[in-house]
Design a protein around this motif. Structure first.
Motif, mmCIF file in Angstrom:
data_model
loop_
_atom_site.group_PDB
_atom_site.id
_atom_site.type_symbol
_atom_site.label_atom_id
_atom_site.label_comp_id
_atom_site.label_asym_id
_atom_site.label_seq_id
_atom_site.Cartn_x
_atom_site.Cartn_y
_atom_site.Cartn_z
ATOM 1 N N SER B 10 0.842 -1.186 0.000
ATOM 2 C CA SER B 10 0.000 0.000 0.000
ATOM 3 C C SER B 10 0.882 1.243 0.000
ATOM 4 N N LEU B 11 0.313 2.321 -0.523
ATOM 5 C CA LEU B 11 1.083 3.548 -0.712
ATOM 6 C C LEU B 11 0.153 4.737 -0.586
ATOM 7 N N ILE B 12 0.558 5.692 0.224
ATOM 8 C CA ILE B 12 -0.206 6.928 0.376
ATOM 9 C C ILE B 12 0.682 8.092 -0.054
ATOM 10 N N ALA B 86 -6.133 3.878 -6.847
ATOM 11 C CA ALA B 86 -6.539 2.607 -7.452
ATOM 12 C C ALA B 86 -5.579 1.531 -6.962
ATOM 13 N N THR B 87 -5.849 0.314 -7.374
ATOM 14 C CA THR B 87 -4.906 -0.784 -7.148
ATOM 15 C C THR B 87 -4.142 -1.032 -8.437
ATOM 16 N N TYR B 88 -2.839 -1.159 -8.312
ATOM 17 C CA TYR B 88 -1.972 -1.351 -9.477
ATOM 18 C C TYR B 88 -1.313 -2.728 -9.398
ATOM 19 N N GLY B 103 1.880 -9.658 -10.063
ATOM 20 C CA GLY B 103 2.273 -9.323 -8.703
ATOM 21 C C GLY B 103 1.039 -9.261 -7.823
ATOM 22 N N ARG B 104 1.241 -9.060 -6.526
ATOM 23 C CA ARG B 104 0.121 -9.106 -5.591
ATOM 24 C C ARG B 104 -0.643 -7.791 -5.498
ATOM 25 N N GLY B 105 -0.168 -6.767 -6.149
ATOM 26 C CA GLY B 105 -0.922 -5.526 -6.196
ATOM 27 C C GLY B 105 -0.469 -4.499 -5.175
ATOM 28 N N THR B 106 -0.674 -3.236 -5.530
ATOM 29 C CA THR B 106 -0.381 -2.109 -4.636
ATOM 30 C C THR B 106 -1.601 -1.208 -4.596
ATOM 31 N N SER B 107 -2.091 -0.950 -3.406
ATOM 32 C CA SER B 107 -3.210 -0.041 -3.237
ATOM 33 C C SER B 107 -2.678 1.379 -3.061
ATOM 34 N N LEU B 108 -2.950 2.224 -4.028
ATOM 35 C CA LEU B 108 -2.471 3.607 -3.997
ATOM 36 C C LEU B 108 -3.596 4.545 -3.603
ATOM 37 N N ILE B 109 -3.328 5.374 -2.614
ATOM 38 C CA ILE B 109 -4.254 6.432 -2.225
ATOM 39 C C ILE B 109 -3.529 7.758 -2.393
#
Lengths: 118, 112
Positions: B10-12, B86-88, B103-109
């Motif tokens: 995850s990334l903010i 979004a999720t990337y 990949g398992r995905g990254t949730s970006l806010i």
């Protein structure tokens, strides 16, 4: 535009019930896929099909089966639903890679079917 | 065995900032590296992709950087906007195969 349509957006089923998830694509794609999406686990391939009546197991096929009687339609079947199959299910389709560099095998996804098994 | 490892989970980021998502792969036979973007309630959609014959590909605010020797590739989102939230997913596939490894995905806010 390519369209992949998943017939049910939300389903609630009981443990032990048989569940059918339907997917239809309108771009004459050879390949169709079923993925399962869970938080932190990403997209996991359940089954795929490269032609009518053909199917191949993906990474997590246990507890699932599929049917592809027509090119445009790919169904995912849970013979006896269990609570650990509660998830988001995504259908996708693509062209088979060819000699053309423009055909990259891009996957076109449906909007998903969220299944809850109680 | 996870063939494509994606970080962070995850990334903010603040509006206007740079978002960076990294992926590493193991299989040297991979030769196509797409990124998919998924908005809430929607399926993933192809955002941008790269082949290993170039080290960078840019489309608008989105750039893929590719390091073949390190077997790593990354997505940079410049001037991040709340609409980028979004999720990337990064992915990789190999010649002749139409089945990508995700990949398992990254949730970006992106905060306004």
């Amino acid at each position: 535009d390519v369209k992949v349509t998943q017939s049910s957006r939300y389903l609630v089923k009981r443990t032990g019930e048989k569940v059918f998830l339907e997917c239809v694509q309108d771009m004459d794609h050879e390949n169709m896929f079923w993925y399962r999406q869970d938080p932190g686990l990403g997209l996991r391939l359940i089954y795929f099909s490269y032609d009518v009546k053909m199917k191949e197991k993906g990474d997590i096929p246990e507890g699932y089966s599929v049917s592809r009687e027509k090119k445009e339609r790919f169904s995912l079947i849970l013979e006896s639903a269990s609570t650990n199959q509660t998830s988001m299910y995504l259908c996708a389709s693509s062209f088979t890679l060819g000699a053309s560099d423009a055909n990259t095998g891009e996957l076109f996804f449906g909007e998903g079917s969220r299944l809850t098994v109680l | 065995q996870q063939q494509v490892k994606q970080s962070p989970q995850s990334l903010i980021v603040q509006k206007g900032g740079i978002s960076i998502i990294n992926c590493a792969y193991e299989n040297t036979a991979f030769d196509y590296f797409p990124w998919y973007q998924q908005f809430p309630g929607k399926g993933p959609a192809l955002l941008i992709a790269i082949r290993p014959d170039v080290s960078e590909k840019k489309e608008g605010r989105f750039t893929i950087s590719f390091n073949k020797s390190a077997k790593q590739f990354s997505l940079h989102i410049m001037d991040s906007q709340p609409g980028d939230s979004a999720t990337y997913f990064c992915a990789a596939s190999k010649g002749g195969s139409y089945i990508p490894t995700f990949g398992r995905g990254t949730s970006l806010i992106v905060h306004p």
